[in-house]
Design an enzyme around this catalytic site. Structure first.
Site, PDB file in Angstrom:
ATOM      1  N   ARG A 158       0.889  -1.167  -0.005  1.00 26.42           N
ATOM      2  CA  ARG A 158      -0.084  -0.156  -0.019  1.00 26.42           C
ATOM      3  C   ARG A 158       0.947   1.194  -0.142  1.00 26.42           C
ATOM      4  O   ARG A 158       1.958   1.086   0.478  1.00 26.42           O
ATOM      5  CB  ARG A 158      -0.796   0.120   1.316  1.00 26.42           C
ATOM      6  CG  ARG A 158      -1.861  -1.141   1.266  1.00 26.42           C
ATOM      7  CD  ARG A 158      -3.058  -0.882   2.351  1.00 26.42           C
ATOM      8  NE  ARG A 158      -2.078  -0.812   3.620  1.00 26.42           N
ATOM      9  CZ  ARG A 158      -3.067  -0.210   4.600  1.00 26.42           C
ATOM     10  NH1 ARG A 158      -4.303   0.040   4.656  1.00 26.42           N
ATOM     11  NH2 ARG A 158      -2.454  -0.121   5.773  1.00 26.42           N
ATOM     12  N   SER A 162       8.525  -4.723   5.904  1.00 29.73           N
ATOM     13  CA  SER A 162       7.957  -5.835   6.812  1.00 29.73           C
ATOM     14  C   SER A 162       9.147  -7.068   6.755  1.00 29.73           C
ATOM     15  O   SER A 162       8.701  -8.074   6.534  1.00 29.73           O
ATOM     16  CB  SER A 162       6.692  -6.276   6.836  1.00 29.73           C
ATOM     17  OG  SER A 162       5.850  -4.907   6.679  1.00 29.73           O
ATOM     18  N   ASP A 178       7.030  -3.300  10.363  1.00 27.62           N
ATOM     19  CA  ASP A 178       5.274  -3.121  10.260  1.00 27.62           C
ATOM     20  C   ASP A 178       4.858  -3.382  11.825  1.00 27.62           C
ATOM     21  O   ASP A 178       3.985  -2.681  12.249  1.00 27.62           O
ATOM     22  CB  ASP A 178       4.559  -4.127   9.404  1.00 27.62           C
ATOM     23  CG  ASP A 178       4.813  -5.696   9.758  1.00 27.62           C
ATOM     24  OD1 ASP A 178       4.183  -6.616   8.808  1.00 27.62           O
ATOM     25  OD2 ASP A 178       5.800  -6.031  10.265  1.00 27.62           O
TER      26      ASP A 178
HETATM   27  C1  0WK Z   1      -1.218  -4.427   8.008  1.00 25.28           C
HETATM   28  C2  0WK Z   1       0.056  -3.497   8.031  1.00 25.28           C
HETATM   29  C3  0WK Z   1       1.103  -3.805   7.394  1.00 25.28           C
HETATM   30  C4  0WK Z   1       1.363  -5.212   7.835  1.00 25.28           C
HETATM   31  C5  0WK Z   1       0.224  -6.326   7.601  1.00 25.28           C
HETATM   32  C6  0WK Z   1       0.379  -7.489   8.049  1.00 25.28           C
HETATM   33  O1  0WK Z   1      -0.606  -2.184   7.516  1.00 25.28           O
HETATM   34  O2  0WK Z   1       2.289  -3.155   7.786  1.00 25.28           O
HETATM   35  O3  0WK Z   1       2.543  -5.925   7.113  1.00 25.28           O
HETATM   36  O4  0WK Z   1      -0.787  -5.670   8.239  1.00 25.28           O
HETATM   37  O5  0WK Z   1      -0.642  -8.492   7.627  1.00 25.28           O
HETATM   38  P1  0WK Z   1      -0.729  -9.233   6.482  1.00 25.28           P
HETATM   39  O6  0WK Z   1      -1.234  -8.228   5.525  1.00 25.28           O
HETATM   40  O7  0WK Z   1       0.516  -9.916   6.299  1.00 25.28           O
HETATM   41  O8  0WK Z   1      -1.858 -10.179   6.956  1.00 25.28           O
HETATM   42  C1  BGC Z   2       9.177 -10.415   8.954  1.00 24.15           C
HETATM   43  C2  BGC Z   2       9.004  -9.548  10.020  1.00 24.15           C
HETATM   44  C3  BGC Z   2       7.513  -8.854   9.811  1.00 24.15           C
HETATM   45  C4  BGC Z   2       6.484  -9.938   9.958  1.00 24.15           C
HETATM   46  C5  BGC Z   2       5.243  -9.603   9.825  1.00 24.15           C
HETATM   47  C6  BGC Z   2       8.137 -11.672   9.012  1.00 24.15           C
HETATM   48  O1  BGC Z   2       8.275 -12.388   8.064  1.00 24.15           O
HETATM   49  O2  BGC Z   2      10.514 -11.069   9.291  1.00 24.15           O
HETATM   50  O3  BGC Z   2       9.820  -8.367   9.710  1.00 24.15           O
HETATM   51  O4  BGC Z   2       7.551  -8.178  10.988  1.00 24.15           O
HETATM   52  O5  BGC Z   2       6.962 -11.158   8.974  1.00 24.15           O
HETATM   53  O6  BGC Z   2       4.803  -9.003   8.623  1.00 24.15           O
END
Ligand code: 0WK
Ligand code: BGC
Ligand code: 0WK
Ligand code: BGC
Length: 911
Positions: free
Chosen positions: A521, A585, A636
């Site tokens: 994003r 992240s 993140d």
């Molecule tokens: C939303 C945050 C972003 C993070 C994500 C993790 O804005 O920085 O990496 O959540 O959740 P996912 O999208 O991996 O489920």
């Molecule tokens: C990364 C982290 C990150 C997490 C959640 C992991 O795979 O090593 O830096 O915070 O994922 O997105």
């Protein structure tokens, strides 16, 4: 005179013989009983006649008997026989195959048996509590097998509604209700311990499993005790009440109900009818009332009263009730024994009955006749069952074993022999061996739990284990912070150079990039300060195609730069000089807010030429001075903590449970060896995803976890993440489904290419399947889309597996979070910790039970803390903007003593 007496005696004798003759069954009678039982068995199995069949043929959802691979520690409850028992059962497999049990017997007072359901289940839970106390196992969360010896209509191994009470039980508000739910609610009411009720089984099923553990030929379970019942392994194709035609399932016949449709009225006597009328469940369990220990004594009493009334016995007048209360099956057993008549008289004496020698002979005869009939009837029923199994298999001859339990069978001197003889006579083509269950059905219940759990057992982590994981993780936190041990520590504890959460003074117009989660994003974040600080955000999601994230680093960052260009275009800020906060992240060694070296890629990313590089430099190169200035790079987790810190000043922990998983928290600077300075705090990005990369979690990793790692982009790395995060949970479930299907436990062994394809079963599927209401339908749809045709019970099993896998994830994250919370508490030196945890990530947000389970386990593992879980509504970018605002302010104004990084990376020139 003599002739008159002799004639009177002969006449009396004839009358007695006539009476007893009605209780004597000829081989024709028994053959008919066998044939009628067979008809009722078939009617119970067929959909069109099931509802009217007197033998209910209830599916048990037990598909096979133990095969010696079971192992683990289980709790078991055994309710419904003479004794209520609570047991702990330890099962070993392999060369040290063994079962060790410890149990305690508890009374179930009559007023509880016949009180309210709530009282009954509270009583059961109280006994469990006493047992756990006694065993010092209050904090151990063991899987539990529940032997519930009453007719239950099951819809799964851990779901069964009571059809109707039998024997001496009559508790209200139970019939029609799920007994597992009632037990769970009672455990909740007591709120003292937690148990995983994995299976509910009938005592016949438990008995079969117990005996099958020693004798694989055992495929029938018989209870001849207070009640009477049988179960056996039936062919799935014959069980029309359950979907699927492959393999077998154990069916609880509930033959006690045989004859409720009047099909054995020809052999029921008026004594049987009197016993029925006087029972708690008149009209029900007619066969049981002719064959089981609870009623034999009663039948004898009815006959003795009848004979007494007709002046054929105890010529001294005896009050009915008197006789009633003192003759029960134990007396019948004793009186049927080879006791000398004197002893019979002695027993009758004890019962307050003066008797003559003749009386004793008659009483002994009556007892013998009644128990003989009971044994023969059971024999006839059993003959019907063994013959059905033989025909199921199209065999002329068959050997089979029956596992038996029950006080009548065990204690009555002749019952077992008569039963065996009857079976032999009525089913000559079957060589039937009867094996007495030494350990009761509790062991069987534990074995069933183990069978189900064979693959999942290792995924159930007790609080003890979780506490231990918490301690291990806590140690790793220390190792990561200490410069000596940091190089070998798995939890890298990376300094972020974020020194405080937002203090409300932040303001400005920023661009935030959010890369690494499930969506890339770009956001515009305006932090303004009219009356109160407000944040406005506009965002756009951009693709990160596989070829980009697996291509070269240059292409990846060029892609980011293109998207940024596109965003700025759309926002019409092309010419504006804006500061950028970059949520990246992945594990980075930061030397300052905007200098950050990627240590290793995780999750789906694998772009080349980036690991070891400063990503700010790479991004700057790609965006070629587009008039933006990258002020800060944040993980993140840090962005999430800052976002939540904006609303709750107590927020000092940030967690992501999404595609990946990770946590950060505010650590005392004096503890962070890799950064100069001792004053104040700094946010540490723990990178807990790598916990266990040194083998520290091998004892809890399963074969499925190893398979996931072998098939991943980064084998040997992020082992903790691969056990808990959204990128892997769906795949874990898929691997278990494939394994259980291959072993014939699921989908009748059929597997489609789709289900064999990696990544086809996603974590979002797990979340929807665990939705309580529509979960099972979802399972059918989702598996259907993978070309599978799951049966109803397959769907239940799949839901169960999803629950186990996602529950483990929540438990493990609770343990590592517990490690951070206990460290924070010690850092503050307070007896109680009050803090807020900011949290984000699709798994935590989308999964119906995840948050509740995580919170619950944290409360159990870290009781001396009040933790508020704050969901980050707007993602980590708001937080990234906050960090940028702070960085911007710091850059502009009074330079606070920046803490210099001592990280080896910072020694490199950051060109
Ligand atoms: C939303 C945050 C972003 C993070 C994500 C993790 O804005 O920085 O990496 O959540 O959740 P996912 O999208 O991996 O489920
Ligand atoms: C990364 C982290 C990150 C997490 C959640 C992991 O795979 O090593 O830096 O915070 O994922 O997105
Ligand atoms: C012992 C078993 C139990 C069963 C009982 C039946 O462990 O599950 O209900 O046998 O025998 P009873 O105690 O009714 O004679
Ligand atoms: C119950 C059965 C049970 C049997 C033996 C009967 O009253 O209906 O479920 O197996 O007793 O305990």
């Amino acid at each position: 005179m003599v002739t008159a007496v002799a004639q009177r005696l002969a006449a009396q004798r004839r009358e007695i013989n006539d009476t007893l003759a009605r209780l004597s069954l000829s081989s024709e009678n028994l053959q008919q009983v066998k044939d009628k039982m067979r008809v009722e068995l078939e009617r119970g199995l067929r959909k069109d006649s099931h509802s009217t069949a007197s033998v209910k043929m209830l599916p048990s959802f037990v598909y096979r008997t133990p095969n010696g691979t079971e192992r683990g520690k289980y709790l078991a409850l055994d309710l419904g026989g003479t004794n209520f028992r609570v047991l702990v059962v330890k099962i070993r497999s392999g060369i040290r195959k063994s079962v060790r049990m410890y149990n305690k017997i508890y009374a179930i007072p009559l007023e509880i048996m016949q009180g309210t359901g709530e009282e009954l289940f509270d009583h059961i839970v109280q006994c469990i509590s006493d047992f756990l106390d006694y065993m010092g196992m209050k904090n151990t969360r063991l899987p539990l097998g529940f032997t519930f010896s009453f007719p239950c209509r099951q819809t799964g191994i851990d779901k069964g509604s009571l059809v109707s009470w039998t024997k001496g039980f009559k508790a209200t508000d139970c019939e029609g209700n799920d007994v597992v739910e009632m037990l769970r609610e009672a455990i909740k009411r007591r709120n003292e311990f937690d148990l995983d009720i994995v299976a509910v089984v009938n005592d016949t099923v438990g008995t079969m499993m117990t005996c099958a553990y020693e004798d694989p030929k055992c495929e029938i379970g018989l209870i001849a005790g207070t009640g009477s019942n049988v179960c056996y392994m039936e062919e799935m194709r014959n069980i029309e009440m359950v979907e699927g035609d492959e393999g077998q399932m154990c069916v609880n016949t509930e033959w006690g109900g045989f004859g409720e449709n009047d099909c054995i009225e020809d052999i029921r006597t008026r004594f049987d009818r009197e016993v029925d009328e006087g029972s708690l469940n008149n009209g029900k369990q007619r066969f049981e009332k002719m064959t089981s220990g609870m009623y034999l004594g009663e039948i004898v009493r009815q006959i003795l009263i009848d004979l007494t009334r007709r002046g054929l016995l105890f010529r001294v007048p005896v009050p009915n009730r008197e006789v009633q209360s003192c003759i029960n099956d134990h007396v019948v057993q004793k009186l049927s024994d080879r006791l000398a008549l004197l002893q019979v008289r002695a027993i009758l004496q004890q019962l307050g009955l003066d008797s003559t020698c003749d009386d004793s002979i008659i009483v002994k005869e009556v007892c013998g006749t009644v128990s003989r009939r009971a044994a023969q009837l059971c024999g006839a029923g059993m003959a019907a069952i063994v013959d059905k199994i033989r025909e199921n298999r199209g065999r002329n001859q068959m050997n089979i074993t029956v596992g038996v339990d029950g006080t009548l069978y065990k204690l009555h001197p002749h019952f077992s022999r008569i039963l065996k003889d009857t079976v032999k006579a009525l089913a000559p083509q079957c060589d039937v061996e009867f094996v007495l269950s030494e350990d009761g059905s509790g062991k069987g219940a534990a074995l069933i739990t183990a069978v189900i759990d064979k693959y999942l057992y290792a995924m159930r982590l007790s609080d003890e284990t979780l506490m231990d994981i918490m301690k291990r993780f806590r140690r790793e936190l220390g190792n990561g912070l200490c410069s000596d041990t940091n190089p070998t520590a798995t939890v890298k504890m990376l300094p972020t150079f974020v020194r405080s959460i937002p203090d409300g003074s932040e303001k400005g117009d920023f661009i935030a990039l959010d890369l690494g989660g499930s969506a890339f994003r770009i956001l515009r974040v305006k932090v303004s300060h009219e009356k109160k600080q407000t944040v406005q955000m506009e965002s756009q999601i951009y693709d990160t195609p596989e070829d980009i994230i697996h291509g070269s680093g240059t292409r990846l960052f060029d892609h980011v730069a293109e998207c940024l260009g596109d965003f700025m275009e759309k926002q019409n800020i092309k010419d504006k000089k804006l500061s950028v906060g970059f949520t990246f992240s992945f594990p980075c060694a930061q030397t300052k807010l905007n200098e950050s070296y990627l240590l290793t890629w995780t999750k789906r990313f694998k772009a080349s030429g980036v690991e070891g590089m400063d990503i700010v430099t790479l991004l700057n190169k790609a965006i070629k001075k587009r008039g933006v200035d990258i002020m800060a790079v944040v993980n993140d987790t840090v962005g999430t903590m800052m976002t939540c810190g904006f609303d709750d000043q107590r927020c000092e922990v940030g967690i992501i449970i999404g595609t990946g998983t990770n946590a950060c928290y505010m650590e005392e600077l004096r503890h962070i060896d890799l950064v100069e300075g001792d004053e104040g705090r700094m946010c540490i990005n723990t990178e807990w995803g790598a916990f266990g990369d040194d083998g520290m979690l091998e004892d809890i990793r399963t074969e499925f976890d190893r398979e996931i790692d072998r098939g991943s982009l980064n084998p040997g790395k992020q082992l903790f993440e691969k056990m808990v995060s959204g990128m892997y949970i769906g795949e874990l479930v898929r691997l278990i489904l494939v394994k259980m299907a291959k072993e014939g436990f699921l989908f009748e062994g059929r597997i489609t290419p789709e289900l064999l394809t990696k990544g086809k079963f996603e974590t979002k599927h797990v979340s929807s399947i665990e939705k309580s209401k529509e979960g099972l339908t979802k399972a059918k749809d989702i598996l259907g889309r993978l070309g599978m045709e799951p049966s109803a019970d397959d769907c239940i099993a799949v839901q169960h597996i999803c629950t186990i896998v996602s529950h483990r994830s929540a438990n493990l994250i609770a343990a590592t979070l517990g490690g951070i919370l206990s460290r924070l508490k010690d850092n503050k030196g307070n007896p109680r910790l009050r803090t807020t945890v900011g949290i984000d990530g699709s798994l935590y947000k989308m999964h119906p039970q995840y948050a509740r389970r995580l919170h619950k386990t944290v409360r159990r593992l870290v009781p001396e803390s009040d933790v508020r879980f704050l969901l980050s509504e707007s993602g980590s970018s708001k937080g990234a903007a906050m960090v940028t605002a702070v960085a911007y302010r710091l850059a502009d104004h009074t330079p606070t003593p920046s803490c210099k990084s001592k990280h080896p990376m910072s020694m490199r020139d950051s060109t």
